[in-house]
Design a protein around this motif. Structure first.
Motif, mmCIF file in Angstrom:
data_model
loop_
_atom_site.group_PDB
_atom_site.id
_atom_site.type_symbol
_atom_site.label_atom_id
_atom_site.label_comp_id
_atom_site.label_asym_id
_atom_site.label_seq_id
_atom_site.Cartn_x
_atom_site.Cartn_y
_atom_site.Cartn_z
ATOM 1 N N GLN A 1 0.849 -1.195 0.000
ATOM 2 C CA GLN A 1 0.000 0.000 0.000
ATOM 3 C C GLN A 1 0.881 1.239 0.000
ATOM 4 N N SER B 1 -8.316 6.071 -4.870
ATOM 5 C CA SER B 1 -9.361 6.535 -3.946
ATOM 6 C C SER B 1 -10.486 7.221 -4.721
ATOM 7 N N ASN C 1 -5.971 -3.868 1.544
ATOM 8 C CA ASN C 1 -5.751 -2.650 2.326
ATOM 9 C C ASN C 1 -7.035 -2.257 3.046
ATOM 10 N N TYR D 1 -8.301 0.741 3.386
ATOM 11 C CA TYR D 1 -8.849 2.023 2.946
ATOM 12 C C TYR D 1 -9.939 1.877 1.890
ATOM 13 N N HIS E 1 -9.309 0.936 -1.127
ATOM 14 C CA HIS E 1 -8.711 1.263 -2.422
ATOM 15 C C HIS E 1 -8.567 -0.006 -3.271
#
Length: 323
Positions: free
Chosen positions: A85, A254, A279, A281, A283
């Motif tokens: 990442q 993102s 990850n 997030y 993403h």
């Protein structure tokens, strides 16, 4: 081990080269009448066959070791590196090497550079002061002694930034703060910094480092690559951007409401998302993947591994770690 794909083909050509070379040598030794070139021509055939066999054998060894074939003369290789990442993009051209970001702390960037055959770096660009971009900068500087570090994180109080000047001095290089308008020549490559602007007098770091991340345009002849780091459409929309052959997608994919309009301006043929597996997030975002359907060829390092784009004589060829 079962061989297949490019490795099997490479080994087959290597064997063919060895057989051709052997037959030419045998014909010469026995005095056989070989139609075609005279003896000096046959020696040339022998030399070419031997060189071909050696070249393809070297390529086979690289493939077997999981290493890419080294760049050919006049070939640009852009590697969107699988470092987890984080971001790390390598440019190689005629012996010159430029690395844009180093990925996260304790990431595999040193191994990736070794796999790519990188010795000393001509240029290291640190786009901004976040750990997933500058996290391995100090080990990279110690191992690959960049001649110049273009620092987009200057002024931010991170551990890397605090140790950067001393590390670069030990490596025999120099550090320059990144500013819009800078143009660097590295061999045949030109790197233009499009963002960030020079800070106002008395500026102090605040807010989101992504908003001051280096946005770079790399040109090699008619080939154009845009590297926006984590800067998204709010930063990119006002910039003078080129028609791009290739794009590193901003901020690991993102969500970015302005991405469709940005892609209409850039019209890239290839886009790569540098993103880590599983990850936390989210993403790349589903909306980003939807927008990127407009790009003919999309790659992501969490699924494809390191993606290499080879550019030569106006043509692009793509390789992935699984190819």
């Amino acid at each position: 081990m079962r061989l297949g794909g490019p490795l099997a083909l490479t080994l087959a050509y290597a064997l063919l080269g060895v057989v051709v070379a052997g037959l030419a040598r045998l014909a010469s030794a026995r005095g056989w009448d070989v139609p075609g070139p005279r003896p000096h021509g046959r020696r040339r055939i022998l030399a070419v066959a031997g060189a071909t066999a050696l070249a393809v054998a070297v390529a086979a060894l690289h493939a077997r070791a999981g290493r890419p074939a080294p760049p050919a003369r006049g070939e640009l290789v852009v590697s969107f590196m699988d470092v987890g990442q984080g971001d790390a993009t390598l440019l190689q051209r005629d012996g010159a090497a430029v690395l844009v970001d180093t990925g996260p702390p304790h990431g595999p960037i040193l191994r990736r550079l070794d796999e790519a055959g990188v010795g000393r770096l001509d240029l290291l660009v640190l786009t901004h002061a976040e750990a997933d971009h500058e996290g391995m900068a100090l080990p990279v500087i110690a191992a690959h002694r960049p001649r110049l570090v273009l620092d987009g994180g200057a002024g931010w109080p991170t551990p890397v930034q605090r140790g950067l000047a001393q590390a670069v001095a030990r490596a025999g290089g120099r550090v320059v703060a990144a500013r819009a308008g800078q143009a660097l020549r590295i061999g045949a490559l030109r790197l233009d910094v499009l963002w960030p602007p020079a800070p106002a007098p008395g500026w102090r770091p605040d807010g989101n480092p992504n908003d001051r991340a280096v946005v770079a345009h790399v040109a090699d002849g008619a080939f154009d690559l845009v590297l926006p780091a984590d800067a998204e459409s709010e930063v990119l929309a006002p910039l003078d951007l080129p028609d791009a052959d290739a794009l590193k997608v901003s901020h690991h994919g993102s969500a970015d409401a302005g991405l469709p309009a940005l892609l209409e301006r850039l019209t890239p043929d290839v886009a790569a998302i540098e993103v880590g597996r599983e990850n936390t997030y989210g993403h790349p975002a589903p909306s980003t993947l939807g927008a990127l359907r407009a790009v003919p060829r999309l790659f992501r390092t969490d699924r494809d591994g390191t993606v290499r784009l080879r550019v030569r004589d106006g043509r692009m060829r793509l390789e992935t770690a699984g190819a």
